[in-house]
Design an enzyme around this catalytic site. Structure first.
Site, PDB file in Angstrom:
ATOM      1  N   ASP A 145       4.983  -8.881 -10.104  1.00 18.63           N
ATOM      2  CA  ASP A 145       4.951  -8.172  -9.361  1.00 18.63           C
ATOM      3  C   ASP A 145       4.207  -7.130 -10.023  1.00 18.63           C
ATOM      4  O   ASP A 145       5.151  -6.119 -11.012  1.00 18.63           O
ATOM      5  CB  ASP A 145       5.954  -7.612  -8.495  1.00 18.63           C
ATOM      6  N   PHE A 175      13.685  -0.951   8.147  1.00 17.50           N
ATOM      7  CA  PHE A 175      13.283   0.506   8.009  1.00 17.50           C
ATOM      8  C   PHE A 175      12.294   0.844   9.304  1.00 17.50           C
ATOM      9  O   PHE A 175      11.253   1.755   9.178  1.00 17.50           O
ATOM     10  CB  PHE A 175      12.763   0.886   6.771  1.00 17.50           C
ATOM     11  N   TYR A 229     -19.334 -15.558   4.752  1.00 15.40           N
ATOM     12  CA  TYR A 229     -17.992 -16.358   4.760  1.00 15.40           C
ATOM     13  C   TYR A 229     -17.778 -17.174   3.406  1.00 15.40           C
ATOM     14  O   TYR A 229     -16.534 -16.921   2.724  1.00 15.40           O
ATOM     15  CB  TYR A 229     -18.328 -17.620   5.808  1.00 15.40           C
ATOM     16  N   LYS A 240      -1.722   0.205  -4.093  1.00 16.76           N
ATOM     17  CA  LYS A 240      -1.820   1.353  -5.419  1.00 16.76           C
ATOM     18  C   LYS A 240      -2.742   1.459  -6.588  1.00 16.76           C
ATOM     19  O   LYS A 240      -3.798   1.860  -5.857  1.00 16.76           O
ATOM     20  CB  LYS A 240       0.324   0.600  -5.215  1.00 16.76           C
ATOM     21  N   PHE A 282      12.046  -6.080  -4.105  1.00 14.93           N
ATOM     22  CA  PHE A 282      11.695  -4.782  -2.740  1.00 14.93           C
ATOM     23  C   PHE A 282      11.881  -5.624  -1.653  1.00 14.93           C
ATOM     24  O   PHE A 282      11.683  -6.362  -1.299  1.00 14.93           O
ATOM     25  CB  PHE A 282       9.693  -4.948  -3.279  1.00 14.93           C
ATOM     26  N   THR A 283      11.768  -4.776  -0.391  1.00 12.92           N
ATOM     27  CA  THR A 283      11.515  -5.162   1.056  1.00 12.92           C
ATOM     28  C   THR A 283      10.916  -6.413   1.109  1.00 12.92           C
ATOM     29  O   THR A 283      11.850  -7.453   1.237  1.00 12.92           O
ATOM     30  CB  THR A 283      11.228  -4.008   1.816  1.00 12.92           C
ATOM     31  N   ARG A 301      14.603   5.465   1.393  1.00 11.14           N
ATOM     32  CA  ARG A 301      14.843   4.152   0.422  1.00 11.14           C
ATOM     33  C   ARG A 301      16.487   4.323   0.032  1.00 11.14           C
ATOM     34  O   ARG A 301      16.504   4.213  -1.088  1.00 11.14           O
ATOM     35  CB  ARG A 301      13.734   4.716  -0.460  1.00 11.14           C
TER      36      ARG A 301
END
Ligand SMILES: Cc1ncc(COP(=O)(O)O)c(C=O)c1O
Length: 465
Positions: free
Chosen positions: A212, A442, A69, A255, A121-122, A379
């Site tokens: 980002d 979306f 942990y 990604k 970005f969303t 998009r």
């Protein structure tokens, strides 16, 4: 397309359901590709997020996962990998990118604070706005022009940014956000010169610069290939130089880092990092695992090393270029230049008879699934519209390439399906939204067709595998 620097060891079967079953699945999903079951999908280009193939080294590393942990060995290996690749001093794992965005927003955003960024970005925008912050688009105008061949459409408009920073008291600007390979503009990179310009402005105004860095590897590759003076710089060095220009970064590791789950908040400032660790125990978990398992941290640490491997990144980007090239040859309207992780169809030109209020990109994504079992993502107005504000921005369908997953044959098949739909585009009507969620609509909105939707064809026009 360059030959892949890997070969396939484990495979996952996929099947193309017959057309009537695809229609049933599409209707059950309310014409929203997010709501399809993956068993009903043949080629899944919904997203590059969490969909990569792991390497044998990542799988082997997972065996070493320390699930303690607190004080987990795996955390320290992850911390070392992030520090070595990017140079940030403090590393906070999160369950995925939006976990890092949430912490960042909680740390820096207060009601009325501004966040200037190259396009939105969303999830990034949502977290800022939920805290009362104000998102300001300072991307260059070319970012919103699918036909502009500008090589760095991810650039920030430095004049616009300077105006925002000069007009606001510095303490009213939460941070300046710059996204690598700007997703909503088509995966478009920024140049290093532009990022240096942003850096100068943020230093002059005393405002943090947050990257980002989710797709930093591909951005670095584009810099190497397109910006004068970098052709001979090694990719890991370029990645590091980009990160060096920022104060902090959020990563969705799903990604570039090739993992199914995980994210990172990386910070230089000691005080900010301490406050972040106070928050992480509330929202994610102990700072030594932050919502992911020890074996996830091992796969992530190894994935970070692979994400700077030029051969891997180059092949990945060449897949998008290959698919984009096939579509351009056939006169199909896409966003140019082709970006990092996807080919984006320009639904405004693809379906000029469908007005934007009738969701052309959503309808086109539905049609691609119906025609050939290819799943893509809207998009456009569904993702981008803000409350009831009028929206006339980009209207795109993203054909996103998972990393190390599909072959050239799959991509050629996708090009055939898109071509078939293009030839029958007159049979695609607009959609009516029947259910609208309050946040990030979306993902789960539902629709119905405004008329007969892509009539069945006697013989499927594309070669079924
Ligand atoms: C640029 C960018 N930032 C942040 C995120 C959010 O990351 P996640 O989906 O891991 O929560 C994404 C996800 O697609 C992204 O593309």
């Amino acid at each position: 397309m360059s030959a892949p620097p890997w070969k396939i060891k484990v495979v996952e079967p996929v099947t193309l359901r017959p057309q009537p079953e695809r229609r049933q699945a599409l209707e059950a999903a309310g014409y929203n590709t997010f709501l399809l079951r993956s068993d009903d999908v043949f080629v899944d280009l919904l997203t590059d997020s969490g969909t990569s193939a792991l390497s044998q080294e990542q799988r082997a590393a997972m065996e070493l996962g320390d699930e303690a942990y607190a004080g987990s060995r795996s955390f320290f290996r992850l911390e070392g990998a992030v520090q070595e690749a990017y140079g940030y001093r403090h590393v906070i794992p999160t369950h995925q990118g939006r976990g890092a965005e949430h912490l960042l927003a909680k740390l820096l955003v207060e009601p009325g604070f501004l966040v200037p960024s190259n396009l939105y970005f969303t999830t990034s925008r949502e977290h800022v706005e939920l805290l009362g912050g104000v998102w300001i688009d300072v991307s260059i105008p070319e970012a919103s022009d699918p036909r502009s061949l500008h090589p760095f459409k991810g650039n920030v408009d430095l004049v616009a940014l300077e105006h925002v920073l000069a007009a606001a008291a510095p303490e009213r600007v939460a941070f300046v956000r710059v996204e690598a390979c700007l997703n909503m503009a088509g995966g478009q990179p920024f140049s290093l010169a532009n990022l240096e310009g942003v850096r100068e402005l943020t230093l002059a105004h005393g405002v943090p610069l947050v990257l980002d860095a989710t797709r930093i590897s591909e951005n670095a590759l584009f810099v190497k290939e397109r910006e004068a003076g970098f052709a001979d710089v090694e990719l890991p060095e370029l990645i590091h130089r980009i990160a060096d220009l920022s104060d902090a970064a959020v990563f969705s590791s799903k990604k570039d880092h090739f993992v199914p789950i995980g994210g990172v908040l990386a910070i230089d400032d000691d005080d900010l990092a301490e406050r972040a660790r106070e928050l992480v125990v509330i929202y994610e978990g102990f700072p030594h695992y932050g919502g992911i398992a020890g074996h996830d941290m091992e796969a992530l640490a190894q994935g970070i090393r692979e994400s700077a491997d030029e051969a891997i990144v180059k092949h990945y980007v060449s897949q998008s270029a290959y698919l984009g090239g096939l579509l351009l040859e056939r006169g199909i309207p896409i966003v140019e230049p082709v970006g990092a992780h996807a080919v984006f169809l320009d639904a405004k030109r693809f379906l000029p008879h469908v007005p934007q209020e009738e969701f052309p990109a959503q309808a086109l994504a539905a049609a691609l699934y119906l025609a050939g079992g290819v799943r893509s993502m809207e998009r456009g107005i569904v993702s981008g519209q803000h409350g009831d504000e009028p929206y006339d921005g980009l209207e795109l369908v993203r054909l996103t390439i998972p990393r190390r997953v599909y072959t050239q044959e799959h991509l050629a098949y996708v090009a055939d399906v898109v071509t078939d739909v293009f030839e029958r585009r007159g049979q695609i009507p607009g959609l009516r939204m029947t259910y609208e969620p309050e946040h990030l609509r979306f993902f789960q909105a539902r629709f119905e067709a405004r008329g007969a939707f892509l009539e069945p064809v006697e013989a499927v026009a594309v070669a079924e595998p």
